[in-house]
Scaffold this motif. Structure first.
Motif, PDB file in Angstrom:
ATOM      1  N   PHE A 137       0.814  -1.217   0.000  1.00 30.59           N
ATOM      2  CA  PHE A 137       0.000   0.000   0.000  1.00 30.59           C
ATOM      3  C   PHE A 137       0.847   1.265   0.000  1.00 30.59           C
ATOM      4  O   PHE A 137       0.359   2.326  -0.385  1.00 30.59           O
ATOM      5  N   LEU A 138       2.109   1.153   0.408  1.00 35.82           N
ATOM      6  CA  LEU A 138       3.035   2.266   0.205  1.00 35.82           C
ATOM      7  C   LEU A 138       3.212   2.509  -1.286  1.00 35.82           C
ATOM      8  O   LEU A 138       3.217   3.657  -1.754  1.00 35.82           O
ATOM      9  N   THR A 139       3.330   1.435  -2.054  1.00 32.34           N
ATOM     10  CA  THR A 139       3.434   1.548  -3.512  1.00 32.34           C
ATOM     11  C   THR A 139       2.171   2.151  -4.101  1.00 32.34           C
ATOM     12  O   THR A 139       2.228   3.044  -4.958  1.00 32.34           O
ATOM     13  N   ALA A 140       1.004   1.680  -3.639  1.00 35.27           N
ATOM     14  CA  ALA A 140      -0.272   2.190  -4.159  1.00 35.27           C
ATOM     15  C   ALA A 140      -0.442   3.672  -3.844  1.00 35.27           C
ATOM     16  O   ALA A 140      -0.831   4.465  -4.713  1.00 35.27           O
ATOM     17  N   ALA A 141      -0.138   4.068  -2.598  1.00 46.25           N
ATOM     18  CA  ALA A 141      -0.301   5.466  -2.209  1.00 46.25           C
ATOM     19  C   ALA A 141       0.660   6.365  -2.981  1.00 46.25           C
ATOM     20  O   ALA A 141       0.277   7.452  -3.458  1.00 46.25           O
ATOM     21  N   SER A 142       1.900   5.923  -3.124  1.00 47.95           N
ATOM     22  CA  SER A 142       2.896   6.723  -3.846  1.00 47.95           C
ATOM     23  C   SER A 142       2.527   6.853  -5.318  1.00 47.95           C
ATOM     24  O   SER A 142       2.639   7.938  -5.911  1.00 47.95           O
ATOM     25  N   ALA A 143       2.095   5.734  -5.915  1.00 47.51           N
ATOM     26  CA  ALA A 143       1.726   5.763  -7.334  1.00 47.51           C
ATOM     27  C   ALA A 143       0.526   6.673  -7.572  1.00 47.51           C
ATOM     28  O   ALA A 143       0.469   7.403  -8.573  1.00 47.51           O
ATOM     29  N   ALA A 144      -0.447   6.647  -6.648  1.00 41.52           N
ATOM     30  CA  ALA A 144      -1.624   7.493  -6.796  1.00 41.52           C
ATOM     31  C   ALA A 144      -1.245   8.970  -6.745  1.00 41.52           C
ATOM     32  O   ALA A 144      -1.745   9.792  -7.529  1.00 41.52           O
ATOM     33  N   PHE A 145      -0.352   9.322  -5.820  1.00 43.08           N
ATOM     34  CA  PHE A 145       0.058  10.716  -5.705  1.00 43.08           C
ATOM     35  C   PHE A 145       0.891  11.139  -6.915  1.00 43.08           C
ATOM     36  O   PHE A 145       0.711  12.240  -7.448  1.00 43.08           O
ATOM     37  N   LEU A 146       1.803  10.272  -7.344  1.00 47.28           N
ATOM     38  CA  LEU A 146       2.658  10.603  -8.478  1.00 47.28           C
ATOM     39  C   LEU A 146       1.848  10.857  -9.744  1.00 47.28           C
ATOM     40  O   LEU A 146       2.155  11.775 -10.521  1.00 47.28           O
TER      41      LEU A 146
END
Length: 381
Positions: A137-146
């Motif tokens: 979910f760190l990946t998901a959150a970062s990807a969403a923001f990026l």
């Protein structure tokens, strides 16, 4: 159970890959009984049953997919993200101020001057499992923001940055180098696949991930020194002493390859799924800390081929969907493709396929994403 007669699903590439992987690993279980006895065989069977939870999770979500977009289905993504943040926060608090709730835990400690500290593990059995879950979910959150896709997670932009820092801190205090490598690989893959990534957003994500490092350096010099010397410093000695740099893994890998060389009869079906830590075939337990070698010795070429077949299905399907014109399914396909790239890296130093809870969460996300993609394709057909 009452709704089972109404289930609707077709064999898709991911379901075929998942069944192939589970069937291939199950083929090794009889050899656990034969080579190591009833007790070890039952242990192998029970571990496989835990892994196989992923199948009913996947098929139930796919089979009962609604014919049109419903609010509750979109809310599941937000619910899983919030659950991961709560789990991460619990793990961080338990690391700083141990919570007196007993549960099974691996012996994973940090040895500091005058203190022995357990690595963060949250509600999981061990730290790498906990970090691996938070890394999803760190990946998901970062990807969403990026990619400016915060709305697909259902949380405001400012809150998403806070969540990113919490998840990053949880991964950090687990002190799992394989998970760090996995998350970095996943973030790099998502950065390459994501569209409309802007430099200011990249800097914001980098800052959110870096905040935990600043906190560790400021408030705990002992842990900072441990991080720099014991966890990162060892990596620079990989050429001089690969066994020391890998915390003893290198010698174990050589031993496993030697066993396969001396016992070619194990190459096809292996010695039984998840038996290396309990079997007495080799006069003591073996912890390979390498998912590929574990699969090769425990489930043979058949089991490893099953895993590679599933991996091929995951990467092909989500790489294609990541370039879809349908934004929601394209975003989640990018996230899942990136996470699995990270998992393939983590398997080099940890047997991540044994994290059965995480595998179930990942297969649930896969099923939900495919439901969204298929519905979007029907609506535009």
């Amino acid at each position: 159970v009452m709704r089972l007669p109404h289930i609707r699903w077709e064999w898709d590439p991911l379901s075929k890959g998942l069944v192939a992987f589970l069937a291939a690993t199950a083929a090794s279980i009889p050899f656990a009984f034969w080579l190591s006895g009833t007790s070890t065989g039952l242990n192998s069977l029970s571990r496989w049953l835990l892994l196989s939870h992923a199948a009913p999770v996947y098929f139930l979500i796919r089979g009962f997919a609604p014919g049109k977009t419903v609010r509750s289905e979109r809310g599941i993504f937000r619910l899983l993200l919030l659950g991961s943040v709560v789990s991460a926060a619990y793990g961080i608090v338990d690391f700083v101020w141990p919570i007196p709730l007993a549960h099974p835990a691996a012996d994973q400690f940090i040895w500091l001057e005058g203190a022995v500290v357990r690595r963060a593990q949250g509600v999981f059995y061990e730290s790498s499992n906990f970090a691996n879950f938070c890394g999803f979910f760190l990946t998901a959150a970062s990807a969403a923001f990026l990619a400016h896709r915060e709305r697909f997670l259902g949380v405001p932009r400012s809150l998403l940055i806070v969540f990113t820092s919490i998840l990053s801190l949880a991964v950090l205090v687990a002190f799992s180098r394989s998970t760090w490598a996995s998350v970095l690989t996943a973030l790099l893959a998502s950065f390459i696949l994501a569209r409309f990534v802007r430099l200011p957003r990249g800097i914001a994500v980098l800052a959110a991930i870096s905040i935990p490092l600043c906190l560790l350096w400021t408030f705990s010099p002992g842990l900072w020194d441990y991080l720099v010397t014991a966890r990162l410093g060892r990596l620079f000695e990989i050429l001089d002493d690969p066994n020391f740099a890998t915390s003893g893994r290198f010698d174990t890998w050589i031993r496993v390859l030697g066993i396969l060389r001396d016992n070619p009869q194990y190459l096809l079906f292996g010695i039984g799924y998840k038996t290396l830590t309990v079997t007495r075939l080799f006069h003591g337990e073996i912890v390979t800390d390498n998912g590929y070698l574990s699969l090769l010795l425990e489930t043979g070429l058949v089991g490893l081929a099953g895993f590679l077949f599933w991996t091929r299905s995951i990467l092909r399907v989500f790489y294609r969907l990541a370039h879809s014109v349908h934004e929601v399914s394209a975003f989640w396909a990018t996230v899942l493709f990136s996470i699995w790239c990270g998992e393939l890296v983590q398997l080099l130093a940890a047997d991540a396929t044994t994290y059965w809870r995480n595998i179930s969460v990942f297969t649930a996300l896969m099923a939900l994403t495919l439901n969204l993609a298929e519905r979007a394709e029907r609506e535009t057909a």
